[in-house]
Design a protein around this motif. Sequence first.
Motif, PDB file in Angstrom:
ATOM      1  N   LEU A  24       0.793  -1.231   0.000  1.00 10.31           N
ATOM      2  CA  LEU A  24       0.000   0.000   0.000  1.00 10.31           C
ATOM      3  C   LEU A  24       0.826   1.281   0.000  1.00 10.31           C
ATOM      4  O   LEU A  24       0.407   2.275  -0.597  1.00 10.31           O
ATOM      5  CB  LEU A  24      -0.946   0.005   1.206  1.00 10.31           C
ATOM      6  N   SER A  25       1.969   1.297   0.676  1.00 15.72           N
ATOM      7  CA  SER A  25       2.720   2.552   0.801  1.00 15.72           C
ATOM      8  C   SER A  25       3.146   3.123  -0.548  1.00 15.72           C
ATOM      9  O   SER A  25       2.879   4.296  -0.836  1.00 15.72           O
ATOM     10  CB  SER A  25       3.937   2.344   1.711  1.00 15.72           C
ATOM     11  N   PRO A  26       3.815   2.336  -1.412  1.00 14.68           N
ATOM     12  CA  PRO A  26       4.169   2.898  -2.725  1.00 14.68           C
ATOM     13  C   PRO A  26       2.939   3.243  -3.555  1.00 14.68           C
ATOM     14  O   PRO A  26       2.976   4.178  -4.358  1.00 14.68           O
ATOM     15  CB  PRO A  26       4.990   1.780  -3.380  1.00 14.68           C
ATOM     16  N   LEU A  27       1.852   2.494  -3.369  1.00 15.22           N
ATOM     17  CA  LEU A  27       0.638   2.768  -4.136  1.00 15.22           C
ATOM     18  C   LEU A  27       0.091   4.152  -3.823  1.00 15.22           C
ATOM     19  O   LEU A  27      -0.358   4.870  -4.724  1.00 15.22           O
ATOM     20  CB  LEU A  27      -0.421   1.707  -3.840  1.00 15.22           C
ATOM     21  N   GLY A  28       0.130   4.552  -2.544  1.00 17.04           N
ATOM     22  CA  GLY A  28      -0.333   5.883  -2.180  1.00 17.04           C
ATOM     23  C   GLY A  28       0.494   6.977  -2.833  1.00 17.04           C
ATOM     24  O   GLY A  28      -0.056   7.954  -3.368  1.00 17.04           O
ATOM     25  N   LEU A  29       1.815   6.819  -2.819  1.00 15.04           N
ATOM     26  CA  LEU A  29       2.684   7.796  -3.488  1.00 15.04           C
ATOM     27  C   LEU A  29       2.385   7.856  -4.979  1.00 15.04           C
ATOM     28  O   LEU A  29       2.271   8.939  -5.564  1.00 15.04           O
ATOM     29  CB  LEU A  29       4.156   7.419  -3.270  1.00 15.04           C
ATOM     30  N   LEU A 150      14.124   4.728  -6.261  1.00 11.45           N
ATOM     31  CA  LEU A 150      15.074   3.835  -5.602  1.00 11.45           C
ATOM     32  C   LEU A 150      14.484   2.461  -5.309  1.00 11.45           C
ATOM     33  O   LEU A 150      15.174   1.446  -5.433  1.00 11.45           O
ATOM     34  CB  LEU A 150      15.570   4.470  -4.298  1.00 11.45           C
ATOM     35  N   ASN A 151      13.218   2.414  -4.888  1.00 10.62           N
ATOM     36  CA  ASN A 151      12.615   1.153  -4.459  1.00 10.62           C
ATOM     37  C   ASN A 151      11.625   0.561  -5.459  1.00 10.62           C
ATOM     38  O   ASN A 151      11.202  -0.582  -5.298  1.00 10.62           O
ATOM     39  CB  ASN A 151      11.894   1.344  -3.115  1.00 10.62           C
ATOM     40  N   GLY A 152      11.213   1.329  -6.435  1.00 10.92           N
ATOM     41  CA  GLY A 152      10.263   0.825  -7.394  1.00 10.92           C
ATOM     42  C   GLY A 152       8.816   1.030  -6.963  1.00 10.92           C
ATOM     43  O   GLY A 152       8.530   1.754  -6.007  1.00 10.92           O
ATOM     44  N   ALA A 153       7.918   0.355  -7.659  1.00  6.19           N
ATOM     45  CA  ALA A 153       6.484   0.599  -7.506  1.00  6.19           C
ATOM     46  C   ALA A 153       5.846  -0.158  -6.363  1.00  6.19           C
ATOM     47  O   ALA A 153       4.694   0.104  -6.015  1.00  6.19           O
ATOM     48  CB  ALA A 153       5.766   0.232  -8.802  1.00  6.19           C
ATOM     49  N   GLY A 154       6.554  -1.104  -5.761  1.00  5.00           N
ATOM     50  CA  GLY A 154       5.935  -1.932  -4.734  1.00  5.00           C
ATOM     51  C   GLY A 154       5.235  -3.135  -5.341  1.00  5.00           C
ATOM     52  O   GLY A 154       5.270  -3.372  -6.556  1.00  5.00           O
ATOM     53  N   ARG A 155       4.568  -3.901  -4.496  1.00  2.84           N
ATOM     54  CA  ARG A 155       3.994  -5.175  -4.947  1.00  2.84           C
ATOM     55  C   ARG A 155       2.701  -5.007  -5.736  1.00  2.84           C
ATOM     56  O   ARG A 155       2.376  -5.841  -6.567  1.00  2.84           O
ATOM     57  CB  ARG A 155       3.755  -6.081  -3.740  1.00  2.84           C
ATOM     58  N   LEU A 161       4.381  -7.698 -11.015  1.00  4.46           N
ATOM     59  CA  LEU A 161       3.805  -8.849 -11.695  1.00  4.46           C
ATOM     60  C   LEU A 161       4.749  -9.377 -12.770  1.00  4.46           C
ATOM     61  O   LEU A 161       4.956 -10.594 -12.903  1.00  4.46           O
ATOM     62  CB  LEU A 161       2.466  -8.457 -12.318  1.00  4.46           C
ATOM     63  N   ILE A 162       5.357  -8.465 -13.544  1.00  2.00           N
ATOM     64  CA  ILE A 162       6.274  -8.868 -14.609  1.00  2.00           C
ATOM     65  C   ILE A 162       7.510  -9.536 -14.024  1.00  2.00           C
ATOM     66  O   ILE A 162       7.959 -10.589 -14.504  1.00  2.00           O
ATOM     67  CB  ILE A 162       6.659  -7.648 -15.464  1.00  2.00           C
ATOM     68  N   VAL A 163       8.063  -8.943 -12.964  1.00  2.00           N
ATOM     69  CA  VAL A 163       9.260  -9.516 -12.354  1.00  2.00           C
ATOM     70  C   VAL A 163       8.959 -10.879 -11.751  1.00  2.00           C
ATOM     71  O   VAL A 163       9.776 -11.802 -11.840  1.00  2.00           O
ATOM     72  CB  VAL A 163       9.811  -8.553 -11.276  1.00  2.00           C
ATOM     73  N   SER A 164       7.792 -11.026 -11.149  1.00  2.00           N
ATOM     74  CA  SER A 164       7.437 -12.296 -10.520  1.00  2.00           C
ATOM     75  C   SER A 164       7.353 -13.424 -11.537  1.00  2.00           C
ATOM     76  O   SER A 164       7.684 -14.572 -11.231  1.00  2.00           O
ATOM     77  CB  SER A 164       6.101 -12.166  -9.786  1.00  2.00           C
ATOM     78  N   THR A 165       6.922 -13.114 -12.755  1.00  2.00           N
ATOM     79  CA  THR A 165       6.789 -14.143 -13.773  1.00  2.00           C
ATOM     80  C   THR A 165       8.124 -14.491 -14.426  1.00  2.00           C
ATOM     81  O   THR A 165       8.242 -15.518 -15.078  1.00  2.00           O
ATOM     82  CB  THR A 165       5.800 -13.695 -14.857  1.00  2.00           C
ATOM     83  N   ARG A 166       9.121 -13.607 -14.273  1.00  2.00           N
ATOM     84  CA  ARG A 166      10.420 -13.852 -14.909  1.00  2.00           C
ATOM     85  C   ARG A 166      11.532 -14.101 -13.903  1.00  2.00           C
ATOM     86  O   ARG A 166      12.705 -14.203 -14.298  1.00  2.00           O
ATOM     87  CB  ARG A 166      10.812 -12.646 -15.773  1.00  2.00           C
ATOM     88  N   ARG A 167      11.163 -14.212 -12.655  1.00  2.00           N
ATOM     89  CA  ARG A 167      12.201 -14.272 -11.615  1.00  2.00           C
ATOM     90  C   ARG A 167      13.027 -15.541 -11.738  1.00  2.00           C
ATOM     91  O   ARG A 167      12.505 -16.619 -11.916  1.00  2.00           O
ATOM     92  CB  ARG A 167      11.548 -14.196 -10.245  1.00  2.00           C
ATOM     93  N   ALA A 168      14.325 -15.368 -11.636  1.00  2.00           N
ATOM     94  CA  ALA A 168      15.251 -16.496 -11.613  1.00  2.00           C
ATOM     95  C   ALA A 168      16.237 -16.261 -10.479  1.00  2.00           C
ATOM     96  O   ALA A 168      16.517 -15.122 -10.119  1.00  2.00           O
ATOM     97  CB  ALA A 168      15.993 -16.605 -12.943  1.00  2.00           C
ATOM     98  N   GLN A 169      16.751 -17.346  -9.925  1.00  2.00           N
ATOM     99  CA  GLN A 169      17.680 -17.209  -8.811  1.00  2.00           C
ATOM    100  C   GLN A 169      19.054 -16.825  -9.338  1.00  2.00           C
ATOM    101  O   GLN A 169      19.666 -17.563 -10.112  1.00  2.00           O
ATOM    102  CB  GLN A 169      17.776 -18.518  -8.034  1.00  2.00           C
ATOM    103  N   THR A 170      19.488 -15.644  -8.930  1.00  2.00           N
ATOM    104  CA  THR A 170      20.799 -15.146  -9.328  1.00  2.00           C
ATOM    105  C   THR A 170      21.536 -14.657  -8.109  1.00  2.00           C
ATOM    106  O   THR A 170      20.936 -14.322  -7.083  1.00  2.00           O
ATOM    107  CB  THR A 170      20.670 -13.997 -10.341  1.00  2.00           C
ATOM    108  N   THR A 171      22.814 -14.626  -8.204  1.00  2.00           N
ATOM    109  CA  THR A 171      23.652 -14.113  -7.148  1.00  2.00           C
ATOM    110  C   THR A 171      24.282 -12.812  -7.611  1.00  2.00           C
ATOM    111  O   THR A 171      24.905 -12.776  -8.668  1.00  2.00           O
ATOM    112  CB  THR A 171      24.772 -15.104  -6.789  1.00  2.00           C
TER     113      THR A 171
END
Length: 220
Positions: A24-29, A150-155, A161-171
């Motif tokens: 909610l916090s980033p959504l308000g901004l 700095l932090n992006g749009a939030g959840r 949504l786009i990142v969640s569908t493309r997420r891969a484990q990286t170091t």
Amino acid sequence: MSLVPSRTPPARLMSRVDGVGHWLSPLGLRALLAWEFFEAGREKLHGDNWFADLGDKFPLPFSLLSPGVNWTLATWLELIGALALLLGLGTRYAAAALWVLTVVAIYAVHWPSDWSSLSELWQGYAITNDGFGNYKLPLIYLLMLLPLMLNGAGRFSLDHLIVSTRRAQTTTSADGTAWGVVLAAIGVTVSLLLPWAGAVLAMAGIALLTWPRRPILATS
């Protein structure tokens, strides 16, 4: 018997509040900034171009463009940027573009044209213009855009949504590169208003980018 202490009820509650805050916090901004920039863009879209009245007050490279081109750029950047913030799509890029737009607006319109002391400059921290500038509102916008840059749009966003569908484990390597880029970019824009402060930020960013770092080996 577990050696890991269990969290107290207040700690569990705060953890759940943190989880809600990520949504909610980033959504308000985003919603508030989207409304403000959309209103500004809509007024330009249906209003008369008054950029010609500013003369040569635009900084480089915008001073090389005609008032009509600058008016069109500002109008559509505010409209499209507002939509991007509202949807949370390309949020960091939209926030960065609106940051630059706001800094240019402060420089050309809201910054006092002549000041000799910090006390005189402080008189411009106001909503109405009494001859000392009126940079209070755009400065608030800059501070509100900063966490989105700095932090992006939030959840609650298309970005998440786009990142969640493309997420891969990286170091990744935990170095100062990101801080260097952020400080250098902010320093360049701030230097339009306060050259000494912007130069310090930009130099700090360049130092972080060029500082030799030992590579961090990934562990499985």
